[in-house]
Write an enzyme that holds these catalytic residues in place. Sequence first.
Site, PDB file in Angstrom:
ATOM      1  N   TYR A  22       8.916  22.807  65.441  1.00  0.00           N
ATOM      2  CA  TYR A  22       9.461  24.168  65.503  1.00  0.00           C
ATOM      3  C   TYR A  22       9.667  24.530  66.968  1.00  0.00           C
ATOM      4  CZ  TYR A  22      10.624  28.681  63.506  1.00  0.00           C
ATOM      5  OH  TYR A  22      11.294  29.816  63.107  1.00  0.00           O
ATOM      6  N   LYS A  63      15.636  17.145  36.790  1.00  0.00           N
ATOM      7  CA  LYS A  63      16.779  16.451  37.395  1.00  0.00           C
ATOM      8  C   LYS A  63      16.445  16.035  38.826  1.00  0.00           C
ATOM      9  CE  LYS A  63      21.205  15.570  36.410  1.00  0.00           C
ATOM     10  NZ  LYS A  63      21.800  15.227  35.129  1.00  0.00           N
ATOM     11  N   GLU A  95      25.091  21.552  36.419  1.00  0.00           N
ATOM     12  CA  GLU A  95      24.289  21.110  35.279  1.00  0.00           C
ATOM     13  C   GLU A  95      24.174  22.221  34.236  1.00  0.00           C
ATOM     14  OE1 GLU A  95      22.042  17.921  33.636  1.00  0.00           O
ATOM     15  OE2 GLU A  95      23.085  18.022  35.553  1.00  0.00           O
ATOM     16  N   ALA A 103      32.137  19.838  27.315  1.00  0.00           N
ATOM     17  CA  ALA A 103      32.341  19.202  28.617  1.00  0.00           C
ATOM     18  C   ALA A 103      32.321  17.685  28.508  1.00  0.00           C
ATOM     19  CB  ALA A 103      31.256  19.678  29.582  1.00  0.00           C
ATOM     20  N   ASN A 156      22.238   9.457  31.165  1.00  0.00           N
ATOM     21  CA  ASN A 156      22.885   9.863  32.411  1.00  0.00           C
ATOM     22  C   ASN A 156      22.126   9.420  33.651  1.00  0.00           C
ATOM     23  OD1 ASN A 156      24.617  11.124  30.668  1.00  0.00           O
ATOM     24  ND2 ASN A 156      24.670  13.057  31.797  1.00  0.00           N
TER      25      ASN A 156
END
Length: 760
Positions: free
Chosen positions: A38, A93, A135, A196, A318
Amino acid sequence: MSDPRKDALNYHAQGRPGKIEVVSSKPCSTGKQLSLAYTPGVAEPCRDIAKNADDVYKYTTRGNLVAVVSNGTAVLGLGNIGPYAAKPVMEGKGVLFKRFADIDVFDIEINSKNPDDVINTVRLLEPTFGGINLEDIKAPDCFYIEEKLKGMLDIPVFHDDQHGTAIISAAALINACELTGRRLEDVKVVVNGAGAAGHACADLFVKLGVRHENVVLCDTKGVVYRGRAENMNPYKEKWAADTTARTLTEALVGADVFLGVSVGGALKPDMLRSMAKDPIIFAMANPDPEIMPDVAREARPDAIIATGRSDFPNQVNNVLGFPFIFRGALDVRARAINDEMKIAAAKALAALARQDVPESVAKAYEGRHFSFGRDYIIPKPFDPRVLLWVAPAVAKAAIETGVARVKDFHCEQYRDRLERLLGPAHWIMRNIVNIAKGERKRIVFPEGDDLNILRAAHLIVEEGIATPVLLGDEAVIRREAKKLRVNLEGCELIDPARSPNFEKYVQTLYAMRQRKGMTEIEARHWLRKDTMYVGALMVRLGEADGLIGGAARRYPDAIRPVLQTMGKRSDACVVAGAFMMLFKNRVVFLADCAVNDNPSAAELACIASMTADLASFFGVKPRVAMLSYSNFGTVRDEPLPLKMIEATRLVRELRPDLEVDGEMQADLAVNYERLQQHWSFSCMTREANVLIFPGLMSGNAAYKLLRELGGAAAIGPLLIGINGAFNVLQRSSDPETILDLTAVTVCQAGGRKNLGVVKD
């Protein structure tokens, strides 16, 4: 019996709630590190990025960060449950992105059903991310949102519910057509489900070669036909067919392919019976398919069937797509994921499914073995090779189609980078295998009829690592290979009892052991009884270059024939067993873990020297720690610490070139900061990478604990001090372990001093 609902809720709630956390990739435990992380240090990359925006990829996570975005309007099969209820899916996901492709994710749940709100939110967030994964957004909003964002953003935008399903099902279609002798341009496809996924699947099938006029789309109102007015939109209009069929039943007459992305039970057995020969059935509704596979199989035994479920063959999942597609796109800094990249991914998956499946995949699926055929037309998600096939294909397509910012792209170098993502064990062994391929050695396997040896022998030939010489009854070996459907081409089969050299082996063994209590009759007996003796003598007599044994016997029983026929090297006072332990950020060598129960100080000094040489062989500069339960004389009246003190002195005498210290406790050996804090006089310059244990019990326990609890991969045991290229397997080693040890043995037989495969 476990309760699936309770198990799932506990999984998400126990410990830290949810499935993800943010972890720093840089240390921040000292004042200096804080000043770099930082203020004031962080100002330097800020200044550089302000001058050159592309430096954001150099100094921040943007190039490896994806947003998973949803408004919760079409979550799984649960429907419009809203953004809060969508969050567990979006977190999941993120877990899959990280697990399968090492991509970081922030999940973004947007509290609006208005597509323009989603578009504006994502547009404003673009500087944070290298890619956008849309999504669980309902159709047709998802089409509109994706189209708009693609036109606005200079990073990939990918709606996975559409394109992920399309890519995986396209790969499955390619292979199903190959198995049934069809050409893509000839197949008639019926798509049930006009959301879709249905639109995207139909679109990608056509881009692969299916003729547009051969695709019929069905929704809840039946066939989408030319002239239909009810429940239509511009996206459906594209697929309006010139057909008299009005129902799914009518559309399926004579069809080659059914692709279901609709609801459970939509496909009936009678509908299947009207389809063409060898029908291809992709029933992908979740959790309940359009038809259960057993019902479909009863109606059409000739069908190839895929579902979206993991408990049936041919899961269209997927996870085979999005992590690896984004990996390839991010790594070339692609501006988009275009059709060519999607097709490249589908073709790569299809090609991978036709390759031999590694044992690690079988382990992930309870020992089930897979081979290309009607029940295996797409790879499994836990196949580590998916990353190595799909990401390069996508990256290459991005380069060739001009959507990549990176121009200097070398596919083989990129594959090497990806190998590292799979962990050090994978890429180190890949380097060793590549070296072994150039050696052309003959490696003898005394247990030639062992099932794992047979599987490994086939892989060894396929990889070009060596020529396996399988010992045993030839008829038995061929019978077992046939059961396994293993091709023995490229292997040599030798039945020792029928070998013309058998008498030579008898006389050689007798001459070696006659003054150690072995008669000629006993030599003949042992050679008939134990093929390890035969294999070892073949190496001794120059008929083979190395030996791998022990697949089906206790370690002491396997090593004894080797020691009796080959013995120790002239410069070794003892033979020992070492392991190379591969962690994410370091490599450590452990000895003795396999042979000597209670070695003396002199033997430990020899073991330390040989293990250091083993580390050097792999390219590691050795730093040796002699381990005990005491530190530098804190316990001086117990035999074990005294032994390790003396062993340390002897190592220094024997090998003044080595960096070695001890005796010390294991935590100090591997934590240099702590060692310097409390024992600054130590001569160690960094943490130790060669750990020498006082006895077999501690060494063996340590490597097993590190492997099981520490997440380390183990290569070994590697025999050190033996006269020749010999290694003994642990009982029931799997084919991939056997292949790895064979590659190491080939390199040892090649006489190389340094493989240079590990960067310390």
